[in-house]
Design an enzyme around this catalytic site. Structure first.
Site, mmCIF file in Angstrom:
data_model
loop_
_atom_site.group_PDB
_atom_site.id
_atom_site.type_symbol
_atom_site.label_atom_id
_atom_site.label_comp_id
_atom_site.label_asym_id
_atom_site.label_seq_id
_atom_site.Cartn_x
_atom_site.Cartn_y
_atom_site.Cartn_z
ATOM 1 N N MET A 105 -17.612 68.769 -126.540
ATOM 2 C CA MET A 105 -17.172 70.112 -126.933
ATOM 3 C C MET A 105 -18.380 70.988 -127.199
ATOM 4 O O MET A 105 -18.574 71.994 -126.536
ATOM 5 C CB MET A 105 -16.264 70.019 -128.145
ATOM 6 C CG MET A 105 -15.570 71.300 -128.519
ATOM 7 S SD MET A 105 -14.146 71.063 -129.603
ATOM 8 C CE MET A 105 -14.880 70.314 -131.022
ATOM 9 N N CYS A 106 -19.235 70.648 -128.146
ATOM 10 C CA CYS A 106 -20.514 71.316 -128.426
ATOM 11 C C CYS A 106 -20.355 72.759 -128.911
ATOM 12 O O CYS A 106 -19.402 73.453 -128.566
ATOM 13 C CB CYS A 106 -21.440 71.306 -127.219
ATOM 14 S SG CYS A 106 -21.885 69.655 -126.665
ATOM 15 N N GLY A 107 -21.299 73.182 -129.721
ATOM 16 C CA GLY A 107 -21.299 74.543 -130.251
ATOM 17 C C GLY A 107 -22.639 75.204 -130.058
ATOM 18 O O GLY A 107 -23.687 74.551 -130.120
#
Length: 297
Positions: free
Chosen positions: A1-3
């Protein structure tokens, strides 16, 4: 997902607030990447003094600074700072010469960033704890990016953390995946470009750095990447001159941009932007599919 978060300050009055603003922005993306976090900070003279270069390393041995200094005639001192898993060396020389000296005396060390106005920190663990380790609240400067990672394409280790920085002052953070990165990697290797990891993001970073080295500006380099790379991705790329965002043609990975006369910001979640000064007066929009957006100092 990562931000992803990024903040490019236009108003010098805000430079003293870069770190506190980034730390608040980080809170909005921690949930998207619990595995690790990395940051790049531009313009903090307490971390990279004026007239000096900074090189960020992983796996640095003790006593490295003295050994590197012996490789640099005319350099009186190499300063070293251990920040979590990252070691930062600074010296009155060029980034290329400092990096080359590290490679000569400590080939097992991994250079993960170098610049004249940029410092990078990378590590595994809870992003909030890492932000404290990196002294993010204390950061000053004109630009910064951060990434929180949920690993999909490679192991959870500091080497796999973003930002990926493979050129002087260039940093790339990525949410998504490149489906054809293996074939592009082979093309780049045929050109003599070497790789430090098996991460698909590094392939994107090497591609952008190679285009910049050939004379492209940031917008042109990212336009070339968008045309060549397949997959689902949002990218934020920064240099010691600017800040750019790119998305694939389907734009299924989230991205929000806010532009204000005093700053430009990008994040994976709006909640990471909500506390920025003057956000209610900013132009807030979702970047269009297949487009590159760029700003410079």
């Amino acid at each position: 997902m990562c931000g992803i978060i990024g903040l490019h300050l236009r108003d010098p009055v805000l430079y003293e607030r870069l770190g506190p603003l980034m730390a608040e922005m980080l809170q909005g993306i921690v949930v998207r990447g619990p595995d690790s976090a990395g940051v790049a900070i531009y313009g903090d003279k307490s971390r990279c003094p004026a007239g000096q270069a900074a090189v960020s390393l992983l796996n640095a041995p003790e006593g490295l600074a003295d050994a590197v200094a012996r490789e640099l005639p005319g350099v009186e001192e190499v300063h070293t700072e251990l920040v979590g898993e990252t070691t930062v060396l600074t010296a009155a020389t060029s980034p290329e010469l400092l990096s080359a000296a590290v490679a000569a005396v400590s080939p097992e060390s991994r250079v993960v960033g170098m610049g004249e106005d940029m410092v990078i920190y990378k590590g595994i663990g809870n992003p909030n704890e890492l932000a404290r380790t990196y002294r993010l609240q204390e950061a000053r400067g004109w630009q910064g990016i951060a990434h929180t990672r949920m690993a999909t394409e490679s192991a959870i280790n500091a080497e796999g953390c973003h930002p990926f920085s493979v050129g002087v002052g260039v940093s790339l953070v990525h949410n998504g995946s490149f489906s054809n990165y293996a074939s592009i990697r082979r093309e780049l290797e045929a050109e003599g470009i070497t790789f430090d990891s098996h991460n698909d993001t590094e392939v994107g970073a090497r591609f952008v750095a190679s285009r910049l080295a050939k004379g492209d500006d940031l917008s042109t380099a990212l336009t070339a990447l968008r045309k060549k790379f397949d997959g689902f991705y949002t990218l934020l790329v920064t240099t010691e001159k600017g800040f750019a965002v790119a998305r694939d043609e389907f734009a299924c990975k989230p991205a929000i941009i806010a532009e204000h006369p005093r700053w430009v910001a990008m994040a994976s979640e709006f909640q990471a932007l909500a506390m920025l000064p003057g956000i209610d007066e900013a132009h807030v929009f979702e970047p269009l599919p297949g487009r590159v957006y760029a700003w410079s100092r």
